[in-house]
Design an enzyme around this catalytic site. Structure first.
Site, short mmCIF file in Angstrom:
data_model
loop_
_atom_site.label_atom_id
_atom_site.label_comp_id
_atom_site.label_asym_id
_atom_site.label_seq_id
_atom_site.Cartn_x
_atom_site.Cartn_y
_atom_site.Cartn_z
N CYS A 130 0.87 -1.13 0.08
CA CYS A 130 -0.03 -0.10 -0.05
C CYS A 130 0.96 1.22 -0.21
O CYS A 130 1.36 1.49 1.24
CB CYS A 130 -0.87 -0.04 1.42
N CYS A 133 -0.25 4.16 2.44
CA CYS A 133 -0.07 3.79 3.70
C CYS A 133 1.41 3.95 4.08
O CYS A 133 1.74 4.81 5.11
CB CYS A 133 -0.35 2.43 4.02
N ASP A 134 2.28 3.45 3.03
CA ASP A 134 3.78 3.43 3.48
C ASP A 134 4.67 4.47 2.81
O ASP A 134 5.99 4.58 2.96
CB ASP A 134 4.44 2.16 3.38
#
Ligand code: FAD
Length: 254
Positions: A130, A133-134
């Site tokens: 993701c 997300c990261d």
């Protein structure tokens, strides 16, 4: 305590089923292994959800979760590891077991992992599924995206705004030596391990059922992306949830 229905998975399909069952006066328990909301929660702008233009996945799913809770659905955060079928169904988790008259499988899909060869090539470098997300963890650093579909294109575009260099490689290509993290976008696989001995799966592991969402064992239904079907979207997951709940109501009334 015995529940009318245990729903496995708190994504769109599972939470919709919970809403329908609670509104029909039944008591539903939703078991979720991670966080409620399912695979859509990292999507910033949802498309194809009528009535809510530009809403984020997290925002939409939080509203649906709150609706289910307000109607009395119980949600527990435990991973289901086994289902024992019978007139009374037993659902086992890491922490204990629960009883129900009916079950809805709404376990969705998980990201497909890289091949063993490519994973070995990645070595100790972090692997993410993701970018939203990261991605921020790799500001001004070189990263690599593995994959060739629309999701990979979306991840590349997002990371290009953050990272110093975004390599793009395909399944099984060697991982560039200087990439500091590997973002994998090579499709998704059904989370159907827990039902593989209970019902028929297709060659890719999706649960085979008709449009009535019935599985081969009485009282067990399937809803959402883990079902073998042509279109995997929020509207079809929600529709399956409603149909599976209706099937449960008919089954319980017998
Ligand atoms: C990046 C991305 C973007 C997308 N964008 C869109 C979009 O814009 N519009 C659209 O309509 N659709 C979109 N989709 C598709 C949409 O997200 C799915 O069709 C939908 O979320 C499927 O819902 P579901 O409830 O079937 O499964 P999921 O959302 O996968 O939920 C399943 C839940 O079950 C849980 N679970 C799994 N196994 C267990 C277990 N053993 N025990 C307990 N819990 C378990 C999981 O943790 C998960 O929370 C997108 C998907 C992705 C990946």
């Amino acid at each position: 305590m015995k529940y009318d229905c245990i729903i496995i998975g708190a994504g769109m399909a599972g939470l919709t089923a919970a809403i329908y069952l609670q509104r029909a006066g039944k008591n539903a328990l939703v078991l979720e292994s991670k966080i409620h909301g399912g695979q859509i929660i990292n999507t910033i702008n949802i498309e194809n959800w009528p009535g809510d233009f530009g809403v984020s996945g997290a925002e939409l799913m939080q509203k649906i979760y709150e609706q289910a809770k307000k109607l009395g659905a119980k949600v527990e955060y435990e991973e289901v590891i086994k289902i024992i079928d019978g007139e009374e169904k037993v659902v086992k988790t890491e922490d204990g077991e629960y009883l129900a008259d009916a079950i809805i499988i709404a376990t969705g899909t998980n990201p497909r992992k890289m091949s063993e060869k490519q994973t070995a090539d990645a070595g100790n470098r972090p692997i993410s599924y993701c970018a939203t997300c990261d991605g921020a963890l790799y500001k001004n650093k070189p990263v690599v995206v593995v994959g060739s579909g629309n999701t990979a294109k979306h991840e590349i575009k997002y990371l290009e705004g953050i990272c110093s260099k975004v390599y793009h490689i395909h399944h099984d290509d060697p991982i560039p030596k200087d990439a500091e993290a590997v973002f994998v976008a090579i499709g998704r696989v059904p989370a159907t391990e827990i039902v593989k001995d209970l019902t028929e799966l297709d060659k890719d592991g999706f649960v085979v059922s008709g449009e009535d969402c019935k599985m081969s064992c009485p009282g067990v239904f399937v809803a959402g992306d883990c079902r073998a079907k042509a279109v995997r979207q929020l509207v079809t997951a929600s529709s399956d949830g409603a149909i599976a709940a209706d099937g449960v109501l008919k089954y319980l009334s017998k």
